[in-house]
Design an enzyme around this catalytic site. Sequence first.
Site, mmCIF file in Angstrom:
data_model
loop_
_atom_site.group_PDB
_atom_site.id
_atom_site.type_symbol
_atom_site.label_atom_id
_atom_site.label_comp_id
_atom_site.label_asym_id
_atom_site.label_seq_id
_atom_site.Cartn_x
_atom_site.Cartn_y
_atom_site.Cartn_z
ATOM 1 N N HIS A 65 -29.556 42.848 9.126
ATOM 2 C CA HIS A 65 -30.969 42.490 9.227
ATOM 3 C C HIS A 65 -31.508 42.658 10.656
ATOM 4 C CE1 HIS A 65 -30.257 41.031 5.310
ATOM 5 N NE2 HIS A 65 -30.598 39.772 5.433
ATOM 6 N N GLU A 66 -30.801 42.073 11.622
ATOM 7 C CA GLU A 66 -31.301 42.088 12.987
ATOM 8 C C GLU A 66 -31.292 43.515 13.544
ATOM 9 O OE1 GLU A 66 -28.967 40.055 11.872
ATOM 10 O OE2 GLU A 66 -29.542 37.992 12.316
ATOM 11 N N CYS A 69 -25.994 46.244 2.385
ATOM 12 C CA CYS A 69 -25.263 45.327 3.262
ATOM 13 C C CYS A 69 -23.992 46.010 3.766
ATOM 14 C CB CYS A 69 -24.899 44.056 2.499
ATOM 15 S SG CYS A 69 -23.822 42.947 3.431
ATOM 16 N N ASP A 76 -29.760 45.237 -0.240
ATOM 17 C CA ASP A 76 -30.648 44.221 0.315
ATOM 18 C C ASP A 76 -32.080 44.706 0.164
ATOM 19 O OD1 ASP A 76 -28.969 42.141 1.167
ATOM 20 O OD2 ASP A 76 -28.399 43.232 2.965
ATOM 21 N N VAL A 81 -49.362 56.799 13.375
ATOM 22 C CA VAL A 81 -48.335 57.325 12.492
ATOM 23 C C VAL A 81 -48.987 57.865 11.210
ATOM 24 C CG1 VAL A 81 -47.829 55.143 11.299
ATOM 25 C CG2 VAL A 81 -46.053 56.890 11.519
ATOM 26 N N GLU A 82 -48.502 58.988 10.762
ATOM 27 C CA GLU A 82 -48.958 59.550 9.492
ATOM 28 C C GLU A 82 -48.274 58.758 8.373
ATOM 29 O OE1 GLU A 82 -49.173 61.907 6.017
ATOM 30 O OE2 GLU A 82 -47.293 61.712 7.156
ATOM 31 N N LEU A 83 -49.067 58.276 7.392
ATOM 32 C CA LEU A 83 -48.536 57.297 6.433
ATOM 33 C C LEU A 83 -47.435 57.862 5.535
ATOM 34 C CD1 LEU A 83 -51.447 55.039 5.158
ATOM 35 C CD2 LEU A 83 -49.514 54.472 6.626
#
Lengths: 117, 117, 117, 117, 117, 117, 117, 117, 117, 117
Positions: free
Chosen positions: C75-76, C34, C41, C56-58
């Site tokens: 968060h946003e 945070c 968080d 995407v390669e994992l």
Amino acid sequence: MPSQPSRELTPIDNPHPGRNYEVTCDTPEFTCVCPMTGQPDFATVTIAYVPGLKIVELKSLKLYLWSFRNEGAFHEDVTNQILNDLVAALDPVSMTVTTDWLVRGGIHTTVKVSHPQ
Amino acid sequence: MPSQPSRELTPIDNPHPGRNYEVTCDTPEFTCVCPMTGQPDFATVTIAYVPGLKIVELKSLKLYLWSFRNEGAFHEDVTNQILNDLVAALDPVSMTVTTDWLVRGGIHTTVKVSHPQ
Amino acid sequence: MPSQPSRELTPIDNPHPGRNYEVTCDTPEFTCVCPMTGQPDFATVTIAYVPGLKIVELKSLKLYLWSFRNEGAFHEDVTNQILNDLVAALDPVSMTVTTDWLVRGGIHTTVKVSHPQ
Amino acid sequence: MPSQPSRELTPIDNPHPGRNYEVTCDTPEFTCVCPMTGQPDFATVTIAYVPGLKIVELKSLKLYLWSFRNEGAFHEDVTNQILNDLVAALDPVSMTVTTDWLVRGGIHTTVKVSHPQ
Amino acid sequence: MPSQPSRELTPIDNPHPGRNYEVTCDTPEFTCVCPMTGQPDFATVTIAYVPGLKIVELKSLKLYLWSFRNEGAFHEDVTNQILNDLVAALDPVSMTVTTDWLVRGGIHTTVKVSHPQ
Amino acid sequence: MPSQPSRELTPIDNPHPGRNYEVTCDTPEFTCVCPMTGQPDFATVTIAYVPGLKIVELKSLKLYLWSFRNEGAFHEDVTNQILNDLVAALDPVSMTVTTDWLVRGGIHTTVKVSHPQ
Amino acid sequence: MPSQPSRELTPIDNPHPGRNYEVTCDTPEFTCVCPMTGQPDFATVTIAYVPGLKIVELKSLKLYLWSFRNEGAFHEDVTNQILNDLVAALDPVSMTVTTDWLVRGGIHTTVKVSHPQ
Amino acid sequence: MPSQPSRELTPIDNPHPGRNYEVTCDTPEFTCVCPMTGQPDFATVTIAYVPGLKIVELKSLKLYLWSFRNEGAFHEDVTNQILNDLVAALDPVSMTVTTDWLVRGGIHTTVKVSHPQ
Amino acid sequence: MPSQPSRELTPIDNPHPGRNYEVTCDTPEFTCVCPMTGQPDFATVTIAYVPGLKIVELKSLKLYLWSFRNEGAFHEDVTNQILNDLVAALDPVSMTVTTDWLVRGGIHTTVKVSHPQ
Amino acid sequence: MPSQPSRELTPIDNPHPGRNYEVTCDTPEFTCVCPMTGQPDFATVTIAYVPGLKIVELKSLKLYLWSFRNEGAFHEDVTNQILNDLVAALDPVSMTVTTDWLVRGGIHTTVKVSHPQ
């Protein structure tokens, strides 16, 4: 406090009549009687509506549903009747009544009726 | 840290104002008082919105919801009021407020209000 | 095997680039800090996309999400940033990133961002 | 409010020391680092105890669990360590610490340690 | 990283050998072959034990379970075999192995074996 | 009864070819091998389709899915391949294949491919 | 009907005092105030008891729980207090009070107190 | 493959007769006929046992349960009969048979029988 | 009361023929026989419809579903047949029949057929 | 078929009187009337017993529970009464009756009574 079952539905003023919003009331406490066998039936009733100028007073809704306790009622018929009574009392923008019945003969039945169609 | 309930909702700058995205905040920690009986009511409140230039600061949202603790409030009315206050503070692209109330008289009620309609 | 967190997202060739199909990756293993309190968080991150020429390669996705572990992030903001980084790396036909955060101040928050809007 | 992770566990007086009763604290917000790969691990921690003369202050418990964030820790070892630290700080009548770890290598692991055995 | 299935179970030192505590490992990633039809079977395997001087290294447990992939194995037999192999490798204070098999012929089967009885 | 894995999908006549209806087959019994590490992967496969003149014979579908057991297959690729094989064998009105994979690297992946797009 | 919160618990005669049986009352409608921050806390309260000569009248139990609404109360303390008050009013054969609190600081707490121990 | 229902239960050698362990078989695929009305009844059957020298062959168990399909059978009676037949065929150390019946007359019934008592 | 299975479906008058509303009947009590192996199959049947001038009498629906008990029926075929029979008997505004079959060969199948398409 | 509610419980011969086994009957279809307000109450009733020489005939049990529909009954009292009536009619080895009532005044109540104690 000695309340009685009653078919009177008490409309009260919608505090925000200028906006379309949704109210949903549901209860597992509905019972009536099978018109063919006289035995009790049980259902969960859900009433979802967009109010017009009126909303339903909750205690009168409780007494109204109670009033079916000793009435003979087919699943399809009573669901339409509840919708008709609520529409007559509240004149909502729209309303859907759903009944979800406990098993009879191994079959689970629900009925869903809307106004306007 | 001796915080107080407050009707002030603190808007903060949306870090990505050029994109429409959704934020949802929900809490089971809402209580107010029934205007007719004076007894406590309890609800889960869900606020879902697409922010405009502002998002809501979470601590101010908490204090705002707290401010209803001793207020008399009908289910339908308080849901509309929460929407109105948040719209006034944040001017969101769109917002829906839903309240889901604990059972009263055997009936479970939810109210869902959106802006714009 | 002493892998490191990294902001590098490794694109690999989509084996079926001529067809629009959906890939969804979700993980409860996201944590950041945070920016106001410095406290950790935690969130579940869900990435749903229709790939363009790249997927995407994992493992690189895992290291990328790890890289936020010590970063301050609202968060946003962080949800938008993850979407932006993935769009930049993969140029997908479409993508939605959702973050679902553990409770803070009694409030549960989710953020959902899509490209294109 | 700029709090810091800390191994200090703050005991506070048990308000009802003459009675054996149970307190359970659980949180999904525990993360540490795999001592072999350096990669993050995640667990839900549950602490159930019958207090003696002391109970644990919740904020200090939060900061204590936070203090493992950058520590290398094997599943079995860290669970025992948490129990040992809490027993040293609180001298409870009895205590059980359980950790429930997110999947690694397709395997889900839990560890449960009690005092006294 | 080109790992291979292996019946070798790697014991590692129990970091807290002086205390009886419980470790549980479970995985839905177990498959073997029906000795009668040659067709694949699938199970969730759960291993719960109180370690003695050794605990099992998780990667070796994964490779061990993998080693049954092409083996013919009856449900009851393979569960006993897994218990026997783990007891031989770890000499635990106690251990229970449970296998929970996907439906065959409409019947769902589980097998649960403990040491000592 | 000594059946073998097979890439042959047996189409049988749709008993009601004049009506569009939906058939869904799903199974948690799919496993293949990671092309990079050689280690087993596991998935639930769901096949939903509106049949044309043919429906799939269930036993041949089982043997077909079995045939991937020792094949190296990336998540996105094998999902497309299953769809392509089924479309080639059945020429359905429409079909969607979804694969839902057990966690790897802390990430849960699903792939969903449809024909026609 | 303008009822008030009250610490008075009304005992009524047990209609079957010669038999040990169990009564359980639970409600999610409990809220009090944190003595340190002044902020509201929320809990579900469960009361399970074997009555002696008295059982509790439900309305008085509701008003009793309501009476904590504006009181400062630590989790452990208030659970013991509720048990003590109920034991004083009812003199039950045995009773257990459990409180299950909404998350604070990321930690979920329950307290369980029994009489006699 | 044209198998037939059969009351023959095939015992096969317990591969680990020297150890007490538990096998559980359950299936929702049991149906018989009400002896009073001739109408079908449906149940889930669960068989849990510690084998002696014999375990039950799964296909014969399936054909055995199938053999009740056209038999009139009261709930309590058929559950005892299944236990008796399995005990006679397998001579287990212990066994429990449970039947869980679909609703009749609004009432849900289960029957649980054990050997030895 | 010695009722018999019957293919006769009894239509009764729709008490509210002027309004489109939905009736749903579902039951887990459906069993028929596999035409290839002769072995029993089991399904849950769901019938959802908007009635025209007729609704189905529930007891006749029960006897109708019972009539398949000894019939050989492929999953896709019997679902279409049930829809066809109900449409012929009731002439509904619309109807969907769904069958959800217990696992065969590790594969779970559902079939969903609608009128009109 | 015009059946009537009745307090008569019909005992029938236990087909396996020489063995202690358990029968459980439960139904959500119980309603009576609050003696204080006259309003309906609703409960799920569970009857678990080890029969002696008699078991209960299910239809008589249904009519027995129906007979409370218009009776005033406190939660604790009616649960004891149902146990007493069943014990008088069946003389079981043991029996437990549990009632689980829908919420009144925000409080959910269950009552559990056993014979012998």
